[in-house]
Design an enzyme around this catalytic site. Structure first.
Site, mmCIF file in Angstrom:
data_model
loop_
_atom_site.group_PDB
_atom_site.id
_atom_site.type_symbol
_atom_site.label_atom_id
_atom_site.label_comp_id
_atom_site.label_asym_id
_atom_site.label_seq_id
_atom_site.Cartn_x
_atom_site.Cartn_y
_atom_site.Cartn_z
ATOM 1 N N HIS A 187 0.799 -1.236 0.000
ATOM 2 C CA HIS A 187 0.000 0.000 0.000
ATOM 3 C C HIS A 187 0.820 1.270 0.000
ATOM 4 C CE1 HIS A 187 -4.178 -1.374 0.576
ATOM 5 N NE2 HIS A 187 -3.633 -2.412 1.169
ATOM 6 N N LYS A 232 -9.649 13.689 3.796
ATOM 7 C CA LYS A 232 -8.723 12.554 3.835
ATOM 8 C C LYS A 232 -7.798 12.808 5.019
ATOM 9 C CE LYS A 232 -7.404 13.544 -0.431
ATOM 10 N NZ LYS A 232 -7.201 12.308 -1.154
ATOM 11 N N ARG A 233 -7.004 11.824 5.423
ATOM 12 C CA ARG A 233 -6.036 12.080 6.480
ATOM 13 C C ARG A 233 -5.181 13.296 6.113
ATOM 14 N NH1 ARG A 233 -5.782 8.389 10.937
ATOM 15 N NH2 ARG A 233 -3.906 9.582 11.404
ATOM 16 N N LYS A 255 -0.230 14.476 0.917
ATOM 17 C CA LYS A 255 -1.562 14.732 0.343
ATOM 18 C C LYS A 255 -1.768 16.221 0.049
ATOM 19 C CE LYS A 255 -3.738 10.698 2.628
ATOM 20 N NZ LYS A 255 -4.508 9.966 1.598
ATOM 21 N N THR A 265 -8.945 6.112 -2.437
ATOM 22 C CA THR A 265 -10.281 5.551 -2.651
ATOM 23 C C THR A 265 -11.325 6.643 -2.492
ATOM 24 O OG1 THR A 265 -10.266 4.868 -0.335
ATOM 25 C CG2 THR A 265 -9.801 3.170 -1.984
ATOM 26 N N LYS A 268 -15.026 7.530 -4.501
ATOM 27 C CA LYS A 268 -16.333 7.840 -3.891
ATOM 28 C C LYS A 268 -16.872 9.146 -4.456
ATOM 29 C CE LYS A 268 -14.377 5.925 0.342
ATOM 30 N NZ LYS A 268 -13.737 6.335 1.619
#
Ligand SMILES: *Cc1c(COP(=O)(O)O)cnc(C)c1O
Length: 832
Positions: free
Chosen positions: A372, A563-564, A569, A671, A675
């Site tokens: 991952h 998201k985290r 990110k 992911t 969504k």
């Protein structure tokens, strides 16, 4: 009558188990309220009603579970076991009603009892047994396994405290303990009879058995007991119900008072307390693993329980142990369960008495590994002394695996010592470490990445040597998300519109959404689409007002990044853009811009100071921008606290723009991006993770692309990337930094954001500044598209239409076919 038919007769007369009619259900809820909750209706609290409703739903699932188990036991089926340290399953009631296809009946029944199902759904606690994407993926996969009628078991840990609850105080994240079990969990069944002993520490002895073979005996210093807590996982509109089996730790035996004097009594109690801490708390990720002895103990604990459970179930089949890989496939979700390689070997060698070669063959044929992450700092290693002190026998086995493995490396690549050193399961540099990704790769028959780009990079970078040695072992399975939870359950407006427009086939096969493309230019449909989206946005606006006191206009563009919180990110890239936009409006208040609402959500790991500072920057910008009369409501910035699955239900369906702006090459898949797409959001994103495939499916015209590619990122680093150059050459950007440095977003204190600013200007490890200008330009293209409502609506429809690939049903189908060799088994409750 034999025992079985007595049982069946009892179920049938109860009616409870199959009957999903409103009337039977209503009676059942009342019976459960009285007989299980212990309350009469006239004094029952909302929580009592919730429990009674949940028990009544669970009864129906248990009947299907019993039927499924019976078939699995009777036939030689292959069971897919998904081993994961995290399962972020989200609230259960709504999803279970949906999958049982009895939502309307439950509403009717509860209404007749004077209860509102939505109010009861709102009070449900979410089991936060995961950090983010990885744990949520495991939960989506369980839903798809049951829906596709694949015999399956999810194995994980029953954490007493899941991921912390986030509150925002004075703009900062504060962590609050997640006491998700304090009011009881109606969905789980504790199985004291399904329990295993797990050893730790101690030493090993060699001895010769009756046949003269050398055997190893591990004498652990301590033992704990793992007890199964089972959660039923109901498939959608099928009778298959599988199980998520989560282990909780207990002290081995309650002790006998007479055996202790007072001092020993307290020591014995202490021992019990220590044993129970094993499954106490979920570790937040993105923190250094260093010294986390308890974390390794947790991993071994749940893996050993799970493998012992699989071996027990296999033994019930009366086939020889050589057939174990025909009965069970075990997927390792990241390296967290990778100790399974050594532990399965130990069980087969030391407990079942197999030879090394036979044990190794079974181990490899059973296990498969999903990687991952490409971030080197996130690849798990354990120091040798720590490993040795906790798992001495497993370390011996790892040495032996490594010995044989390195022989084969030297044989395949003679005179290449550097290669053997790189590939070794033990990192011999400095403080020696066990490399868990290497252990998983060597012990598995299949290794997969989670998006096409990620799998390619895996083969070219972190696992390159392994891909050269075992090219056949590597493959890609792009992640997916369940359309039950993330479309049907959380976006009923869209689901209804789809049914009315293209029929209901998409519910069984999400690629049928493609039929929506034929309506992408239909004005009447556009109107219905926009009305549906407006309602979703109004619903989110109400929750935002409730949680933050900020009023947002549902007509504004909802620009969402949830998201985290992590530097890779790049929430700070988004934040810098907002400041630049704000400054533009300050300089030119008459500028014609479409109103935008920037919505952020996500938790920062408690020990990750930089991520917490990113949250503070966002809340700081919100404090300034939202109340500035010059802005006059044209920009709104919201940090929506405590982003979790439950809050996600409101967020994903309400987003116009999905921010997927990680540094290319860093996000394995994502992911959240899927969504959003399913729900009709357009993506602004880099060529990273599954964004690449999202853009392929949606079409380049329906995607906002910006930023360096993964190759360009690596090249920039090789060329000696200097972030400050980008600030010097960009007036807008230097103005943004000077505003932050003056304390503009920190209530006048110039020191607060210094670590963040210094990191960006000096190192900028994730190339925020290199991508800034292109991001700003791309956001301008977003604004232009938004101003043309017809064009935007068309793009939105096309995104939903092309999202079929990102169903977790497709992903699970690929795992079954290419890795597990698992097949559907029909369960039919009516014909038991
Ligand atoms: C889907 C999901 C994630 C993963 O989001 P990414 O954008 O892929 O990082 C994290 N947390 C929750 C609660 C989710 O539902």
């Amino acid at each position: 009558m034999n025992e079985v038919s007595v049982a069946e007769a009892a179920l049938n007369t109860q009616g409870a188990t199959h009957d999903v009619s409103a009337y039977a259900f209503q009676n059942d809820v009342v019976r459960n309220l009285i007989c299980r909750v212990g309350r009469y209706p006239d004094i029952a609290s909302p929580h009592d009603w919730y429990m009674a409703l949940a028990f009544s739903v669970r009864d129906r699932m248990l009947a299907r579970w019993a039927a499924s188990t019976k078939v699995y036991a009777a036939q030689n089926v292959k069971v897919a076991c998904y081993l994961s340290a995290e399962f972020l399953i989200g609230p259960q009631l709504g999803n279970n009603l949906l999958n049982l296809d009895m939502g309307d009946e439950a509403r009717e029944a509860m209404h007749a009892l004077g209860q509102d199902v939505d109010a009861l759904l709102a009070i449900e606690e979410e089991p936060g047994l995961g950090n983010g994407g990885l744990g949520r993926l495991a939960a989506c996969y369980m839903d798809s396994l049951s829906t596709l009628e694949i015999p399956a078991i999810g194995y994980g840990i029953h954490y007493e405290f899941g991921i912390f609850d986030q509150v925002i105080r004075d703009g900062w994240q504060v962590e609050v303990t997640d006491k998700w079990l304090q009011n009881g969990n109606p969905w789980e069944l504790v199985r004291p009879d399904v329990s295993y002993y797990i050893g730790f520490g101690g030493y090993t002895q060699q001895q010769t058995d009756a046949e003269g073979r050398l055997r190893v005996n591990w004498i652990p210093a301590r033992q704990v007991k793992g007890v199964a807590c089972d959660l039923p996982v109901q498939g959608y509109r099928v009778d298959t119900c599988n199980v998520l089996r989560l282990w909780k730790s207990e002290a081995v035996e309650s002790f006998d008072f007479q055996d202790f004097n007072a001092g020993e009594y307290y020591e014995a109690v202490q021992e019990k307390v220590v044993s129970e801490t094993l499954s106490k708390v979920l570790y937040p990720n993105d923190e250094p693993e260093a010294g986390k002895r308890l974390r390794l103990a947790q991993q071994y604990f749940f893996v050993s329980c799970s493998l012992q459970d699989m071996l027990r179930l296999a033994a019930l089949k009366n086939t020889s142990i050589e057939h174990f890989p025909d009965l069970f496939a075990a997927q390792l979700n990241d390296t967290h369960p990778s100790i399974a390689v050594a532990e399965l070997m130990r069980l087969l060698l030391d407990v079942h008495g197999l030879s090394w070669d036979a044990a190794w063959d079974i181990t490899q044929r059973t296990l498969a590994y999903t990687n991952h992450t490409l971030l080197p700092e996130a690849l798990e290693t354990w120091s040798l002394p720590l490993f040795q002190s906790l798992l001495p026998r497993q370390l011996e086995i790892i040495y032996e695996i490594n010995h044989r493995f390195l022989d084969s490396v030297r044989c395949a690549f003679p005179a290449d010592d550097a290669r053997a050193t790189r590939m070794s399961l033990i990192d011999e540099r400095g403080d020696k470490k066990v490399r868990m990704a290497h252990l998983a790769t060597v012990g598995a028959h299949a290794v997969n990445g989670v998006a096409a780009l990620h799998s390619d990079l895996l083969r070219q970078t972190v696992l390159r040597d392994f891909a050269e040695m075992y090219p056949q072992r590597f493959l890609n399975v792009t992640n997916g998300v369940t359309p039950r939870r993330f479309l049907m359950l959380s976006n009923p407006g869209l689901a209804g519109l789809l049914d009315g427009t293209i029929g209901a086939k998409w519910r069984a096969d999400l690629t049928e959404l493609d039929a929506l493309a034929a309506h992408a230019d239909d004005d009447g449909f556009h109107e219905a689409w926009r009305a549906m989206r407006f309602d979703n946005k109004a619903a989110l606006a109400a929750r935002i007002a409730d949680a933050t006191g900020i009023d947002v206009d549902p007509n504004a563009l909802f620009d969402v990044q949830v998201k985290r919180i992590h530097e890779y990110k790049r929430q700070h890239l988004n934040a810098l853009y907002i400041i630049s936009l704000y400054r533009r409006l300050c300089r030119d208040p008459g500028l014609d811009i479409a109103p935008r609402c920037f919505i952020f959500g996500g938790k920062a790991a408690p020990g990750y100071a930089m991520a917490k500072l990113m949250i503070r920057l966002i809340t700081g910008i919100a404090e300034v921008v939202n109340d500035d009369p010059v802005i006059d409501g044209r920009l709104k910035v919201v940090f929506y606290p405590d982003f979790n699955v439950k809050n996600g239900h409101w967020v994903y369906p309400a987003a116009d723009l999905s921010e997927q702006i990680s540094t290319a090459g860093k996000e394995a898949s994502g992911t959240g991006n899927m969504k959003f797409m399913m729900n009709g959001a357009l993506t602004i994103g880099t060529l990273d993770g599954a964004n690449v495939e999202i853009r392929e499916e949606a079409g380049a015209d329906n995607f906002f692309l910006f930023g360096l590619t993964a190759q360009q990122v690596e090249q920039a680093k090789r060329d000696g990337y200097r972030p400050s150059d980008y600030v010097k050459s960009n007036d807008e950007l230097s103005d943004v930094f000077s505003q932050i440095a003056q304390g503009r977003f920190s209530r006048g204190d110039p020191n607060v954001f210094r670590p963040l600013v210094d990191s960006l200007l000096q190192f900028d490890p994730f190339l925020v500044l290199a991508d800034f200008a292109d991001y700003v330009a791309c956001q301008q293209r977003v604004s232009d598209a938004w101003q043309d409502a017809r064009r935007w609506t068309r793009m939105s429809i096309m995104n939903t239409a092309r999202s079929g690939k990102f169903s977790s049903d497709r992903a699970i189908g690929e795992y079954c076919e290419r890795i597990w060799n698992a097949r559907a088994v029909r369960i039919d409750l009516e014909q038991r």
